[in-house]
Write an enzyme that holds these catalytic residues in place. Structure first.
Site, PDB file in Angstrom:
ATOM      1  CB  VAL A  13      -0.923   0.038   1.248  1.00 56.86           C
ATOM      2  CG1 VAL A  13      -1.793   1.288   1.222  1.00 56.86           C
ATOM      3  CG2 VAL A  13      -1.788  -1.204   1.332  1.00 56.86           C
TER       4      VAL A  13
ATOM      5  CE  LYS B  35      -1.350   0.278  -4.566  1.00 60.84           C
ATOM      6  NZ  LYS B  35      -0.941   1.275  -5.543  1.00 60.84           N
TER       7      LYS B  35
HETATM    8  N1  HSE Z   1       0.471   0.656 -10.469  1.00 57.64           N
HETATM    9  C1  HSE Z   1       0.629   1.156  -9.155  1.00 57.64           C
HETATM   10  C2  HSE Z   1       0.443   2.670  -9.122  1.00 57.64           C
HETATM   11  C3  HSE Z   1       2.001   0.783  -8.634  1.00 57.64           C
HETATM   12  O1  HSE Z   1       0.429   3.292 -10.200  1.00 57.64           O
HETATM   13  O2  HSE Z   1       0.258   3.230  -8.053  1.00 57.64           O
HETATM   14  C4  HSE Z   1       2.155   0.954  -7.155  1.00 57.64           C
HETATM   15  O3  HSE Z   1       1.405   0.038  -6.422  1.00 57.64           O
END
Ligand code: HSE
Ligand code: NDP
Length: 423
Positions: A129, A202
């Site tokens: 997260v 998250k």
């Molecule tokens: N793809 C995710 C983002 C990566 O752009 O936040 C980090 O978890």
């Protein structure tokens, strides 16, 4: 000396290796332990790897998971499977596990924490997260004395980058997405970011920890930013707002609301100042009050910072101090229809007498009080009407949208976005 096996050598895995090699001397002085990278698992036999890891590479997961000399396994492969199976096997073989995998933790966290407990090892997932921002350990340890009622956060760097590019460079969504790809922020398949699924995973993890209630991603009401156009950003700006993809969890006396959706935020709101790939988390504890955590939510070295710190913590934490599952409450997640908020509507309508009164009649019938109605450009007799409502339930909003759209060719709702007036 502790032996570590790493599953994956991509963006995060390579950062973890570099950081350990760079800072091992100081880790020894500060943490009292030395880390030795014994093996690294990858998949692609053709890909070029840096010279200094060539001897460590393996293509067989059992070289790490079943090696009795390996004390801790770092899972930075991503995806649900085979990552989940490898984590389970590592824990059963009494190896500590550190992972950055929000998909696995949000869906299977409870089972894996119980497995870790049974096998007397630690499972840590700070990087899952908000990348480099320490938020999980602070919630579980530094803020343990508090009860939390609210979390409001920007948890996806890619979507925040796209929204701020649209805002600052006056570009449409598709152009901003291309810029994110060019900068290496968005993945080749960025759908989990764009559709809000990554942020949903998250916030499910954060809400479970903050409220001590097990919340899985399927319980999170999720909207992405794919419906946001430059026109919405432009109107929002004119009215004193920014648009951000907000992950939110609220604990009420009846249950929990947990959602990810774009929100019009007042420019003065602290989350409006969060730009590009940065993330931020605002939590409100009953004793500490409002706290804001801010930093890089993605990227090689910020994420490696969280993973390597977890490695040290996992190796130093004994049975008495183990961070087990803290979801001891059983509270229900409330249906989104009951969620109350103000809303922004962008409506296309025939520019002729009586149309606006039909639209406002629908709002009135559905118990929606209007705070602001502005008629914008009228082109070829089609006017764009922007409406901001007072707070109402999402159920009323959905009914109003359906009824306006059923006015046939008279009017059509182009977009509906939540509005947060408070800062
Ligand atoms: N793809 C995710 C983002 C990566 O752009 O936040 C980090 O978890
Ligand atoms: P990458 O795609 O860059 O790297 C994945 C690595 O895992 C590659 O080395 C790949 O091997 C290896 N791998 C994948 N599947 C297998 C398999 N079946 N068997 C063996 N090896 C495999 O991913 P990231 O580093 O970006 O992400 C890793 C994890 O960290 C994910 O869970 C992600 O969500 C999370 N995370 C990522 C952040 C970021 O900024 N990138 C931030 C926070 C969390 P090969 O090299 O051979 O292709």
């Amino acid at each position: 000396l502790y032996n570590i096996g790493i599953l994956g050598f991509g963006t995060v895995g390579s950062g973890v290796v570099e950081l350990i090699l760079k800072n091992n001397g100081n880790i020894e002085k500060k943490g009292g332990l030395t880390l030795n990278i014994k093996k690294i698992l990858v998949k692609d036999k053709v890909k070029k790897r840096p010279e200094y890891i060539k001897e460590l590479i393996t293509y067989k997961p059992e070289d790490i998971i079943y090696d009795p000399e390996i004390d801790l396994v770092v899972e930075v492969m991503g995806g649900e499977e085979p990552a989940l199976t490898y984590i389970r096997q590592a824990l059963k073989n009494k190896k500590h596990v550190v992972t950055a995998n929000k998909e696995v933790i949000s869906k299977h966290g409870r089972e894996l924490l119980e497995l870790a407990l049974q096998n007397k090892v630690n499972l840590l997932f700070e990087a899952s997260v908000a990348g480099g921002i320490p938020i999980i350990i602070p919630l579980k340890e530094s803020l343990i004395a508090n009860e939390f009622g609210n979390i409001m956060a920007i948890l996806n760097g890619t979507t925040n980058f796209i929204l701020t590019q649209m805002e600052e460079n006056k570009v449409e969504f598709s152009q901003a997405l291309e810029m994110a790809k060019k900068q290496g922020y968005a993945e080749s398949d960025p759908s989990a970011d764009i559709l809000g699924l990554d942020a949903a995973r998250k916030i499910a993890i954060l809400a479970s920890i903050a409220f001590n209630v097990r919340i899985t991603p399927d319980k999170v009401y999720t909207e992405g930013i794919n419906g946001i156009s430059y026109t919405d950003i432009n109107y929002a700006q004119e009215l004193g707002f920014t648009i951000r993809l907000i992950a939110e969890a609220q604990r009420t006396k009846d249950g929990i609301f947990v959602l990810v959706a774009p929100v019009l935020l007042r420019k003065e709101h602290p989350l409006s100042a969060v730009k590009d790939v940065y993330n931020a988390v605002i939590v409100e504890g009953d004793a500490v009050g409002r706290l804001m955590f801010y930093g890089k939510g993605a990227g090689k070295m910020p994420t490696a910072s969280a993973v390597v710190s977890d490695i040290i913590k996992a190796l130093k934490t004994d049975e008495k101090n183990r961070l087990n599952c803290t979801c001891f409450r059983d509270e229900r997640v409330l249906p989104i229809e009951l969620f109350r908020s103000a809303y922004y509507f962008r409506i296309k309508a025939m520019d002729k007498p009586g149309v606006l009164s039909k639209i406002s009649g629908i709002f009135g019938k559905n118990d929606i009080n209007l705070y602001m109605v502005i008629q914008k450009n009228s082109i070829n007799n089609i006017a764009e009407i922007v409406v901001i409502t007072y707070e109402t339930t999402f159920k009323n909003i959905q009914k109003a949208v359906d009824e306006i759209n059923s006015l046939d060719d008279i009017a059509e709702v182009s977009n509906v976005i939540r509005v947060k007036e408070e800062v």
